[in-house]
Design a protein around this motif. Structure first.
Motif, PDB file in Angstrom:
ATOM      1  N   ASP A 196       0.855  -1.192   0.000  1.00  0.00           N
ATOM      2  CA  ASP A 196       0.000   0.000   0.000  1.00  0.00           C
ATOM      3  C   ASP A 196       0.891   1.242   0.000  1.00  0.00           C
ATOM      4  O   ASP A 196       1.062   1.899   1.038  1.00  0.00           O
ATOM      5  CB  ASP A 196      -0.919  -0.012   1.220  1.00  0.00           C
ATOM      6  CG  ASP A 196      -2.074   0.976   1.103  1.00  0.00           C
ATOM      7  OD1 ASP A 196      -1.967   1.910   0.290  1.00  0.00           O
ATOM      8  OD2 ASP A 196      -3.077   0.809   1.826  1.00  0.00           O
ATOM      9  N   PRO A 197       1.455   1.605  -1.153  1.00  0.00           N
ATOM     10  CA  PRO A 197       2.387   2.743  -1.196  1.00  0.00           C
ATOM     11  C   PRO A 197       1.786   4.055  -0.712  1.00  0.00           C
ATOM     12  O   PRO A 197       2.482   4.847  -0.067  1.00  0.00           O
ATOM     13  CB  PRO A 197       2.768   2.825  -2.673  1.00  0.00           C
ATOM     14  CG  PRO A 197       2.483   1.473  -3.232  1.00  0.00           C
ATOM     15  CD  PRO A 197       1.319   0.948  -2.464  1.00  0.00           C
ATOM     16  N   ALA A 198       0.500   4.284  -0.992  1.00  0.00           N
ATOM     17  CA  ALA A 198      -0.119   5.546  -0.562  1.00  0.00           C
ATOM     18  C   ALA A 198      -0.202   5.633   0.956  1.00  0.00           C
ATOM     19  O   ALA A 198      -0.059   6.714   1.543  1.00  0.00           O
ATOM     20  CB  ALA A 198      -1.504   5.688  -1.178  1.00  0.00           C
ATOM     21  N   LEU A 199      -0.429   4.501   1.612  1.00  0.00           N
ATOM     22  CA  LEU A 199      -0.459   4.478   3.074  1.00  0.00           C
ATOM     23  C   LEU A 199       0.945   4.660   3.635  1.00  0.00           C
ATOM     24  O   LEU A 199       1.156   5.448   4.575  1.00  0.00           O
ATOM     25  CB  LEU A 199      -1.063   3.161   3.565  1.00  0.00           C
ATOM     26  CG  LEU A 199      -1.175   3.015   5.088  1.00  0.00           C
ATOM     27  CD1 LEU A 199      -2.197   3.998   5.647  1.00  0.00           C
ATOM     28  CD2 LEU A 199      -1.555   1.581   5.466  1.00  0.00           C
ATOM     29  N   ALA A 200       1.908   3.926   3.079  1.00  0.00           N
ATOM     30  CA  ALA A 200       3.285   4.034   3.554  1.00  0.00           C
ATOM     31  C   ALA A 200       3.791   5.466   3.420  1.00  0.00           C
ATOM     32  O   ALA A 200       4.365   6.038   4.356  1.00  0.00           O
ATOM     33  CB  ALA A 200       4.182   3.069   2.788  1.00  0.00           C
ATOM     34  N   TRP A 201       3.555   6.067   2.254  1.00  0.00           N
ATOM     35  CA  TRP A 201       4.020   7.431   2.054  1.00  0.00           C
ATOM     36  C   TRP A 201       3.109   8.445   2.739  1.00  0.00           C
ATOM     37  O   TRP A 201       3.528   9.576   3.009  1.00  0.00           O
ATOM     38  CB  TRP A 201       4.185   7.749   0.576  1.00  0.00           C
ATOM     39  CG  TRP A 201       5.601   7.552   0.117  1.00  0.00           C
ATOM     40  CD1 TRP A 201       6.053   6.718  -0.859  1.00  0.00           C
ATOM     41  CD2 TRP A 201       6.756   8.223   0.628  1.00  0.00           C
ATOM     42  NE1 TRP A 201       7.422   6.815  -0.985  1.00  0.00           N
ATOM     43  CE2 TRP A 201       7.874   7.734  -0.090  1.00  0.00           C
ATOM     44  CE3 TRP A 201       6.966   9.183   1.620  1.00  0.00           C
ATOM     45  CZ2 TRP A 201       9.177   8.180   0.161  1.00  0.00           C
ATOM     46  CZ3 TRP A 201       8.262   9.623   1.875  1.00  0.00           C
ATOM     47  CH2 TRP A 201       9.344   9.126   1.148  1.00  0.00           C
ATOM     48  N   GLY A 202       1.880   8.059   3.068  1.00  0.00           N
ATOM     49  CA  GLY A 202       1.059   8.928   3.903  1.00  0.00           C
ATOM     50  C   GLY A 202       1.696   9.097   5.269  1.00  0.00           C
ATOM     51  O   GLY A 202       1.772  10.207   5.814  1.00  0.00           O
ATOM     52  N   PHE A 203       2.182   7.995   5.816  1.00  0.00           N
ATOM     53  CA  PHE A 203       2.842   8.022   7.122  1.00  0.00           C
ATOM     54  C   PHE A 203       4.177   8.764   7.046  1.00  0.00           C
ATOM     55  O   PHE A 203       4.422   9.720   7.796  1.00  0.00           O
ATOM     56  CB  PHE A 203       3.035   6.591   7.625  1.00  0.00           C
ATOM     57  CG  PHE A 203       3.842   6.474   8.883  1.00  0.00           C
ATOM     58  CD1 PHE A 203       3.421   7.093  10.058  1.00  0.00           C
ATOM     59  CD2 PHE A 203       5.013   5.749   8.910  1.00  0.00           C
ATOM     60  CE1 PHE A 203       4.166   6.983  11.230  1.00  0.00           C
ATOM     61  CE2 PHE A 203       5.761   5.632  10.073  1.00  0.00           C
ATOM     62  CZ  PHE A 203       5.339   6.253  11.235  1.00  0.00           C
ATOM     63  N   TYR A 204       5.034   8.348   6.124  1.00  0.00           N
ATOM     64  CA  TYR A 204       6.362   8.959   6.067  1.00  0.00           C
ATOM     65  C   TYR A 204       6.313  10.366   5.485  1.00  0.00           C
ATOM     66  O   TYR A 204       7.119  11.231   5.863  1.00  0.00           O
ATOM     67  CB  TYR A 204       7.319   8.068   5.275  1.00  0.00           C
ATOM     68  CG  TYR A 204       7.853   6.930   6.107  1.00  0.00           C
ATOM     69  CD1 TYR A 204       8.841   7.150   7.066  1.00  0.00           C
ATOM     70  CD2 TYR A 204       7.353   5.640   5.963  1.00  0.00           C
ATOM     71  CE1 TYR A 204       9.319   6.114   7.854  1.00  0.00           C
ATOM     72  CE2 TYR A 204       7.832   4.594   6.739  1.00  0.00           C
ATOM     73  CZ  TYR A 204       8.813   4.838   7.685  1.00  0.00           C
ATOM     74  OH  TYR A 204       9.283   3.815   8.468  1.00  0.00           O
ATOM     75  N   GLY A 205       5.378  10.632   4.575  1.00  0.00           N
ATOM     76  CA  GLY A 205       5.241  11.980   4.042  1.00  0.00           C
ATOM     77  C   GLY A 205       4.783  12.970   5.093  1.00  0.00           C
ATOM     78  O   GLY A 205       5.258  14.109   5.154  1.00  0.00           O
ATOM     79  N   HIS A 206       3.865  12.530   5.949  1.00  0.00           N
ATOM     80  CA  HIS A 206       3.419  13.387   7.050  1.00  0.00           C
ATOM     81  C   HIS A 206       4.587  13.684   7.988  1.00  0.00           C
ATOM     82  O   HIS A 206       4.788  14.831   8.416  1.00  0.00           O
ATOM     83  CB  HIS A 206       2.279  12.711   7.815  1.00  0.00           C
ATOM     84  CG  HIS A 206       1.778  13.519   8.969  1.00  0.00           C
ATOM     85  ND1 HIS A 206       2.323  13.425  10.232  1.00  0.00           N
ATOM     86  CD2 HIS A 206       0.789  14.450   9.047  1.00  0.00           C
ATOM     87  CE1 HIS A 206       1.687  14.247  11.045  1.00  0.00           C
ATOM     88  NE2 HIS A 206       0.759  14.889  10.351  1.00  0.00           N
ATOM     89  N   ARG A 207       5.360  12.668   8.306  1.00  0.00           N
ATOM     90  CA  ARG A 207       6.513  12.870   9.196  1.00  0.00           C
ATOM     91  C   ARG A 207       7.543  13.799   8.549  1.00  0.00           C
ATOM     92  O   ARG A 207       8.121  14.663   9.226  1.00  0.00           O
ATOM     93  CB  ARG A 207       7.158  11.530   9.536  1.00  0.00           C
ATOM     94  CG  ARG A 207       6.309  10.658  10.447  1.00  0.00           C
ATOM     95  CD  ARG A 207       6.945   9.293  10.663  1.00  0.00           C
ATOM     96  NE  ARG A 207       8.176   9.389  11.418  1.00  0.00           N
ATOM     97  CZ  ARG A 207       9.031   8.367  11.570  1.00  0.00           C
ATOM     98  NH1 ARG A 207       8.785   7.194  10.983  1.00  0.00           N
ATOM     99  NH2 ARG A 207      10.120   8.517  12.282  1.00  0.00           N
ATOM    100  N   LEU A 208       7.799  13.624   7.261  1.00  0.00           N
ATOM    101  CA  LEU A 208       8.756  14.476   6.571  1.00  0.00           C
ATOM    102  C   LEU A 208       8.330  15.940   6.653  1.00  0.00           C
ATOM    103  O   LEU A 208       9.138  16.830   6.982  1.00  0.00           O
ATOM    104  CB  LEU A 208       8.888  14.039   5.117  1.00  0.00           C
ATOM    105  CG  LEU A 208       9.793  14.873   4.204  1.00  0.00           C
ATOM    106  CD1 LEU A 208      11.225  14.901   4.731  1.00  0.00           C
ATOM    107  CD2 LEU A 208       9.755  14.324   2.781  1.00  0.00           C
TER     108      LEU A 208
END
Length: 277
Positions: free
Chosen positions: A71-83
């Motif tokens: 689930d790339p959108a979920l993974a990057w939702g988490f890490y994108g928010h942190r970034l």
């Protein structure tokens, strides 16, 4: 302050006054005073990311390379928010106190941290004096990976639906093969992490450590769940100043049951200087 705390502050100041270099070992608790979550336990993690709590996804499950496949959108939702959060967060005053302490010492400071947030660099520590043992969210790599390349994440501006923890904008891709890119962070069950950037940092740290005759070791916000920072600080075989509001006990040195900023401010006051010196 109780007299025992006053005594501990004085002993910590004594260790720092006699040092020719400052070794800073920092865990997630270092960022709490800047408003960053430390993900302590599922409850704390889910308060920071309620969408993941509703799905019963723990930090160990989301912080895993498999999520970038499933689930790339979920993974990057988490890490994108942190970034985005880390980019916007201003380091608290304790970072400046550490810099001021180091400026008094012949060999300055070197940082060993498990944090991936880049807060030490943002606070003015030289990049070549920071060793990030778990990597950095501010750098990317191929998710396959197709090679050994690591590149800055500066051109990636994630747009995230925080309520759903999903990336809305396009994710980053590997410039070599076009595959999905991921943060250059050591995740759980991670056999694809590219480590050469961190290895180079650790090499510089080892060289600095050999040159310092009387280092002071100060450990901040490092827990026992993932004990990378504690192990490194203890491996020096020196008395250390351990600052941790929940787990301050130390076999050799000084333990302060305080947050990082409060403890550093008390130590600075004992040493009669402020962060501007």
């Amino acid at each position: 302050m109780p007299s025992t705390t006053e005594d501990a502050i004085r002993r910590a100041a004594g260790l720092l006054n006699g040092a020719d270099g400052l070794l800073v070992a920092a865990g997630a608790g270092m960022g709490v005073d800047s408003g960053l979550p430390d993900f302590r336990g599922d409850g704390g993690f889910w308060r920071a990311y309620p969408a993941l709590g509703r799905r019963g996804l723990s930090f160990h499950k989301i912080a895993c390379p498999d999520t970038f496949d499933s689930d790339p959108a979920l993974a990057w939702g988490f890490y994108g928010h942190r970034l985005a959060l880390y980019r916007a967060t201003r380091p608290h005053a304790g970072f400046a106190i550490l810099r001021a302490l180091a400026a008094r010492m012949a060999h300055g400071a070197f940082v060993f941290t498990s944090n991936v947030d880049g807060q030490f660099q943002q606070a003015g520590f030289a990049d070549e004096r920071v060793a990030e043992c778990h990597g950095s969210i501010h750098h990317l790599q191929c998710s396959r990976p197709c090679g050994e390349a690591i590149w800055p994440a500066g051109d990636f501006a994630p747009e995230v639906d925080a309520a759903a923890c999903r990336l809305l904008s396009a994710p980053p891709h590997c410039p070599r093969c076009g595959a999905l890119a991921r943060p250059n962070i050591l995740m759980f069950n991670d056999g694809a992490w590219i480590a050469h950037r961190t290895e180079a940092q650790l090499g510089r740290l080892a060289a600095w450590r050999r040159a310092v005759a009387r280092p002071a070791v100060i450990e901040l916000g490092a827990g026992t769940d993932i004990p990378s920072v504690r192990r490194y600080a203890q491996s020096q075989g020196l008395p250390l100043i351990r600052i941790n509001p929940r787990e301050p006990a130390v076999a050799q040195g000084v333990g302060l049951a305080m947050g990082a900023r409060a403890a550093l401010e008390k130590i600075a006051a004992e040493m009669n200087f402020d962060e501007g010196q």
